[in-house]
Design a protein around this motif. Structure first.
Motif, PDB file in Angstrom:
ATOM      1  N   SER A  36       7.209 -15.162  -3.062  1.00 57.26           N
ATOM      2  CA  SER A  36       7.633 -14.823  -1.705  1.00 57.26           C
ATOM      3  C   SER A  36       6.697 -15.424  -0.666  1.00 57.26           C
ATOM      4  O   SER A  36       5.577 -15.833  -0.971  1.00 57.26           O
ATOM      5  CB  SER A  36       7.658 -13.303  -1.528  1.00 57.26           C
ATOM      6  N   SER A  37       7.163 -15.396   0.564  1.00 54.46           N
ATOM      7  CA  SER A  37       6.368 -15.975   1.642  1.00 54.46           C
ATOM      8  C   SER A  37       5.201 -15.063   2.017  1.00 54.46           C
ATOM      9  O   SER A  37       5.119 -13.906   1.606  1.00 54.46           O
ATOM     10  CB  SER A  37       7.248 -16.197   2.874  1.00 54.46           C
ATOM     11  N   THR A  38       4.330 -15.596   2.818  1.00 55.09           N
ATOM     12  CA  THR A  38       3.167 -14.850   3.281  1.00 55.09           C
ATOM     13  C   THR A  38       3.582 -13.628   4.090  1.00 55.09           C
ATOM     14  O   THR A  38       2.959 -12.565   3.990  1.00 55.09           O
ATOM     15  CB  THR A  38       2.275 -15.762   4.148  1.00 55.09           C
ATOM     16  N   TYR A  39       4.643 -13.755   4.867  1.00 54.80           N
ATOM     17  CA  TYR A  39       5.098 -12.628   5.682  1.00 54.80           C
ATOM     18  C   TYR A  39       5.644 -11.486   4.847  1.00 54.80           C
ATOM     19  O   TYR A  39       5.457 -10.323   5.190  1.00 54.80           O
ATOM     20  CB  TYR A  39       6.146 -13.104   6.698  1.00 54.80           C
ATOM     21  N   VAL A  40       6.287 -11.803   3.732  1.00 45.58           N
ATOM     22  CA  VAL A  40       6.770 -10.756   2.833  1.00 45.58           C
ATOM     23  C   VAL A  40       5.588 -10.027   2.207  1.00 45.58           C
ATOM     24  O   VAL A  40       5.576  -8.797   2.135  1.00 45.58           O
ATOM     25  CB  VAL A  40       7.694 -11.349   1.745  1.00 45.58           C
ATOM     26  N   HIS A  41       4.578 -10.770   1.813  1.00 44.09           N
ATOM     27  CA  HIS A  41       3.363 -10.151   1.263  1.00 44.09           C
ATOM     28  C   HIS A  41       2.687  -9.274   2.311  1.00 44.09           C
ATOM     29  O   HIS A  41       2.252  -8.156   2.003  1.00 44.09           O
ATOM     30  CB  HIS A  41       2.380 -11.222   0.789  1.00 44.09           C
ATOM     31  N   LEU A  42       2.586  -9.779   3.508  1.00 44.06           N
ATOM     32  CA  LEU A  42       1.956  -9.017   4.588  1.00 44.06           C
ATOM     33  C   LEU A  42       2.713  -7.719   4.846  1.00 44.06           C
ATOM     34  O   LEU A  42       2.099  -6.646   4.928  1.00 44.06           O
ATOM     35  CB  LEU A  42       1.905  -9.856   5.866  1.00 44.06           C
ATOM     36  N   LEU A  43       4.018  -7.801   4.931  1.00 43.89           N
ATOM     37  CA  LEU A  43       4.825  -6.608   5.171  1.00 43.89           C
ATOM     38  C   LEU A  43       4.732  -5.627   4.005  1.00 43.89           C
ATOM     39  O   LEU A  43       4.570  -4.416   4.206  1.00 43.89           O
ATOM     40  CB  LEU A  43       6.285  -6.999   5.414  1.00 43.89           C
ATOM     41  N   TYR A  44       4.789  -6.144   2.785  1.00 45.94           N
ATOM     42  CA  TYR A  44       4.710  -5.278   1.602  1.00 45.94           C
ATOM     43  C   TYR A  44       3.388  -4.531   1.560  1.00 45.94           C
ATOM     44  O   TYR A  44       3.349  -3.313   1.373  1.00 45.94           O
ATOM     45  CB  TYR A  44       4.890  -6.105   0.324  1.00 45.94           C
ATOM     46  N   PHE A  45       2.290  -5.244   1.726  1.00 43.51           N
ATOM     47  CA  PHE A  45       0.995  -4.585   1.635  1.00 43.51           C
ATOM     48  C   PHE A  45       0.710  -3.713   2.854  1.00 43.51           C
ATOM     49  O   PHE A  45      -0.032  -2.734   2.756  1.00 43.51           O
ATOM     50  CB  PHE A  45      -0.115  -5.602   1.391  1.00 43.51           C
ATOM     51  N   LEU A  46       1.289  -4.018   3.988  1.00 39.05           N
ATOM     52  CA  LEU A  46       1.167  -3.143   5.151  1.00 39.05           C
ATOM     53  C   LEU A  46       1.876  -1.817   4.882  1.00 39.05           C
ATOM     54  O   LEU A  46       1.312  -0.737   5.113  1.00 39.05           O
ATOM     55  CB  LEU A  46       1.750  -3.822   6.392  1.00 39.05           C
ATOM     56  N   VAL A  47       3.095  -1.891   4.362  1.00 39.36           N
ATOM     57  CA  VAL A  47       3.870  -0.676   4.083  1.00 39.36           C
ATOM     58  C   VAL A  47       3.225   0.126   2.956  1.00 39.36           C
ATOM     59  O   VAL A  47       3.031   1.341   3.074  1.00 39.36           O
ATOM     60  CB  VAL A  47       5.336  -1.015   3.749  1.00 39.36           C
ATOM     61  N   THR A  48       2.875  -0.521   1.857  1.00 37.78           N
ATOM     62  CA  THR A  48       2.278   0.209   0.739  1.00 37.78           C
ATOM     63  C   THR A  48       0.875   0.707   1.076  1.00 37.78           C
ATOM     64  O   THR A  48       0.424   1.718   0.521  1.00 37.78           O
ATOM     65  CB  THR A  48       2.231  -0.641  -0.540  1.00 37.78           C
ATOM     66  N   GLY A  49       0.194   0.034   1.977  1.00 35.28           N
ATOM     67  CA  GLY A  49      -1.122   0.491   2.407  1.00 35.28           C
ATOM     68  C   GLY A  49      -1.057   1.743   3.250  1.00 35.28           C
ATOM     69  O   GLY A  49      -2.001   2.534   3.284  1.00 35.28           O
ATOM     70  N   ILE A  50       0.046   1.965   3.926  1.00 34.99           N
ATOM     71  CA  ILE A  50       0.219   3.159   4.752  1.00 34.99           C
ATOM     72  C   ILE A  50       0.921   4.269   3.978  1.00 34.99           C
ATOM     73  O   ILE A  50       0.667   5.453   4.209  1.00 34.99           O
ATOM     74  CB  ILE A  50       0.993   2.795   6.036  1.00 34.99           C
ATOM     75  N   LEU A  51       1.765   3.904   3.035  1.00 35.48           N
ATOM     76  CA  LEU A  51       2.601   4.874   2.324  1.00 35.48           C
ATOM     77  C   LEU A  51       1.806   5.889   1.500  1.00 35.48           C
ATOM     78  O   LEU A  51       2.233   7.027   1.348  1.00 35.48           O
ATOM     79  CB  LEU A  51       3.589   4.126   1.430  1.00 35.48           C
ATOM     80  N   TRP A  52       0.655   5.523   0.998  1.00 35.29           N
ATOM     81  CA  TRP A  52      -0.123   6.438   0.173  1.00 35.29           C
ATOM     82  C   TRP A  52      -0.685   7.614   0.974  1.00 35.29           C
ATOM     83  O   TRP A  52      -1.079   8.632   0.393  1.00 35.29           O
ATOM     84  CB  TRP A  52      -1.269   5.719  -0.534  1.00 35.29           C
ATOM     85  N   ILE A  53      -0.696   7.488   2.290  1.00 39.77           N
ATOM     86  CA  ILE A  53      -1.270   8.527   3.133  1.00 39.77           C
ATOM     87  C   ILE A  53      -0.441   9.808   3.089  1.00 39.77           C
ATOM     88  O   ILE A  53      -0.994  10.908   3.154  1.00 39.77           O
ATOM     89  CB  ILE A  53      -1.424   8.012   4.576  1.00 39.77           C
ATOM     90  N   VAL A  54       0.872   9.699   2.952  1.00 36.82           N
ATOM     91  CA  VAL A  54       1.741  10.880   2.964  1.00 36.82           C
ATOM     92  C   VAL A  54       1.391  11.846   1.826  1.00 36.82           C
ATOM     93  O   VAL A  54       1.132  13.034   2.081  1.00 36.82           O
ATOM     94  CB  VAL A  54       3.228  10.469   2.939  1.00 36.82           C
ATOM     95  N   PRO A  55       1.361  11.415   0.553  1.00 36.60           N
ATOM     96  CA  PRO A  55       0.977  12.368  -0.484  1.00 36.60           C
ATOM     97  C   PRO A  55      -0.477  12.827  -0.366  1.00 36.60           C
ATOM     98  O   PRO A  55      -0.809  13.959  -0.710  1.00 36.60           O
ATOM     99  CB  PRO A  55       1.198  11.620  -1.797  1.00 36.60           C
ATOM    100  N   ALA A  56      -1.342  11.956   0.139  1.00 36.49           N
ATOM    101  CA  ALA A  56      -2.742  12.355   0.319  1.00 36.49           C
ATOM    102  C   ALA A  56      -2.857  13.464   1.353  1.00 36.49           C
ATOM    103  O   ALA A  56      -3.674  14.379   1.196  1.00 36.49           O
ATOM    104  CB  ALA A  56      -3.583  11.151   0.724  1.00 36.49           C
TER     105      ALA A  56
END
Length: 72
Positions: A36-56
């Motif tokens: 995938s492109s760099t933007y897809v990686h950026l978006l994926y890791f941005l979302v997954t980097g924030i998503l862990w906060i909810v269960p925490a």
């Protein structure tokens, strides 16, 4: 449950969860987003980097909650 025990259990849960979550998120990205492109990686890791906060937040709220009173 005593407050100190709740904090110990909560801390261990958070550490285990974050390690497992990071490994799974990175493995998924390596397997399915390698081409995938760099933007897809950026978006994926941005979302997954924030998503862990909810269960925490749920675990932290449980840790900080007042201990229940004993029934009489």
């Amino acid at each position: 449950m005593p407050v100190r025990l709740k904090k110990l259990v909560g801390t261990l849960l958070l550490v285990v969860f974050v390690v497992v979550y990071a490994i799974l998120a990175t493995a998924y990205a390596s397997l399915y987003l390698a081409a995938s492109s760099t933007y897809v990686h950026l978006l994926y890791f941005l979302v997954t980097g924030i998503l862990w906060i909810v269960p925490a937040m749920v675990v932290i709220r449980w840790m900080e909650g007042a201990p229940r009173r004993a029934r009489r």
